[in-house]
Design a protein around this motif. Sequence first.
Motif, PDB file in Angstrom:
ATOM      1  N   PHE A 196       0.830  -1.206   0.000  1.00 40.48           N
ATOM      2  CA  PHE A 196       0.000   0.000   0.000  1.00 40.48           C
ATOM      3  C   PHE A 196       0.864   1.255   0.000  1.00 40.48           C
ATOM      4  O   PHE A 196       0.567   2.230  -0.708  1.00 40.48           O
ATOM      5  N   ASN A 197       1.936   1.254   0.782  1.00 44.27           N
ATOM      6  CA  ASN A 197       2.824   2.417   0.821  1.00 44.27           C
ATOM      7  C   ASN A 197       3.613   2.583  -0.466  1.00 44.27           C
ATOM      8  O   ASN A 197       3.875   3.712  -0.901  1.00 44.27           O
ATOM      9  N   SER A 198       4.008   1.482  -1.083  1.00 44.39           N
ATOM     10  CA  SER A 198       4.797   1.570  -2.315  1.00 44.39           C
ATOM     11  C   SER A 198       3.952   2.002  -3.515  1.00 44.39           C
ATOM     12  O   SER A 198       4.449   2.692  -4.415  1.00 44.39           O
ATOM     13  N   GLU A 199       2.685   1.629  -3.544  1.00 48.86           N
ATOM     14  CA  GLU A 199       1.830   2.015  -4.669  1.00 48.86           C
ATOM     15  C   GLU A 199       1.503   3.503  -4.649  1.00 48.86           C
ATOM     16  O   GLU A 199       1.374   4.122  -5.702  1.00 48.86           O
ATOM     17  N   ARG A 200       1.320   4.067  -3.455  1.00 51.35           N
ATOM     18  CA  ARG A 200       1.005   5.497  -3.314  1.00 51.35           C
ATOM     19  C   ARG A 200      -0.161   5.879  -4.227  1.00 51.35           C
ATOM     20  O   ARG A 200      -0.104   6.867  -4.978  1.00 51.35           O
ATOM     21  N   ALA A 201      -1.174   5.074  -4.167  1.00 43.96           N
ATOM     22  CA  ALA A 201      -2.324   5.262  -5.058  1.00 43.96           C
ATOM     23  C   ALA A 201      -3.198   6.415  -4.577  1.00 43.96           C
ATOM     24  O   ALA A 201      -3.127   6.858  -3.420  1.00 43.96           O
ATOM     25  N   ALA A 202      -4.020   6.893  -5.491  1.00 47.04           N
ATOM     26  CA  ALA A 202      -4.987   7.928  -5.153  1.00 47.04           C
ATOM     27  C   ALA A 202      -6.152   7.309  -4.385  1.00 47.04           C
ATOM     28  O   ALA A 202      -6.327   6.088  -4.386  1.00 47.04           O
ATOM     29  N   PRO A 203      -6.958   8.119  -3.704  1.00 45.35           N
ATOM     30  CA  PRO A 203      -8.134   7.566  -3.018  1.00 45.35           C
ATOM     31  C   PRO A 203      -9.064   6.828  -3.972  1.00 45.35           C
ATOM     32  O   PRO A 203      -9.015   7.020  -5.191  1.00 45.35           O
TER      33      PRO A 203
END
Length: 263
Positions: A196-203
């Motif tokens: 989750f931290n590595s993807e740094r995806a948008a909401p």
Amino acid sequence: MDFQRPSAHVQAGPSVDMTQSTEEDTLVDGPLIAADALHSAIRREFQTLPTHLHAALLSLLHIVFVVLSICVGVLCVLKFGQEERCMHFLGNEPGSSIIVYAKACLWLLVLAFSCCLQHHHNKVRGRGYLQFYRQTQQLKHLPFTIHSSGNVLMLIFLTVRLSQTVRTYMLLSILGLELLLTFPCLLYYSVKVMQFNSERAAPDVNQEELSHSYRVTGQPIETGFRGASTLEEVVEKQADLIEYLKHHNSLLSKRLLNLTAQH
């Protein structure tokens, strides 16, 4: 006189239009907000989730606790020729009691860990990552459930009339089983958080806006209720989404007012 009335009526129309235009001009002449300033003020930077470090620390403490408990149980309770050394370190306190006290302290640490996870996951949910919150909703409670179940088993075996040797072996077996069940859960949870931290995806709201446009093939995405998902999941997801949008809109309103006051 008949001709003056229409002329007066004709002049009244533009006067009304002039007043309306002046009112609109006053609104237009108000403080305008630059698009770049508004975008930079509203845009949120991705905040990493630090709970994988907490999970690693709890796993390390759990391993150390089990190793020390085995040493105390084998050397001090079963008395494999280390009575004097056990008396030096433990005093007159029985080794089994030391293990139980340490297990209670470990359970308190697991409880604090669960509360910390719940706090951080609520923040993640408030930032709009509803899918990640739902995926880890049951996973983050598993260590506390396992340790609580282990405490119940320990109380049962401590109250049953068994020999000291059998009771010690059962106690150490429960501690080993807790480690075998808890460590994979914490490891899997740490992997999920690191992804989750590595993807740094948008909401999720922004991701759904992009996905609802078109597929790669050019066909629109199907929307609506699907048979594979239950009605409770759909309603729960919609409730979470509505709650996030309400919170997000109130935050945007406050920032708009602050930017308007600055300009």
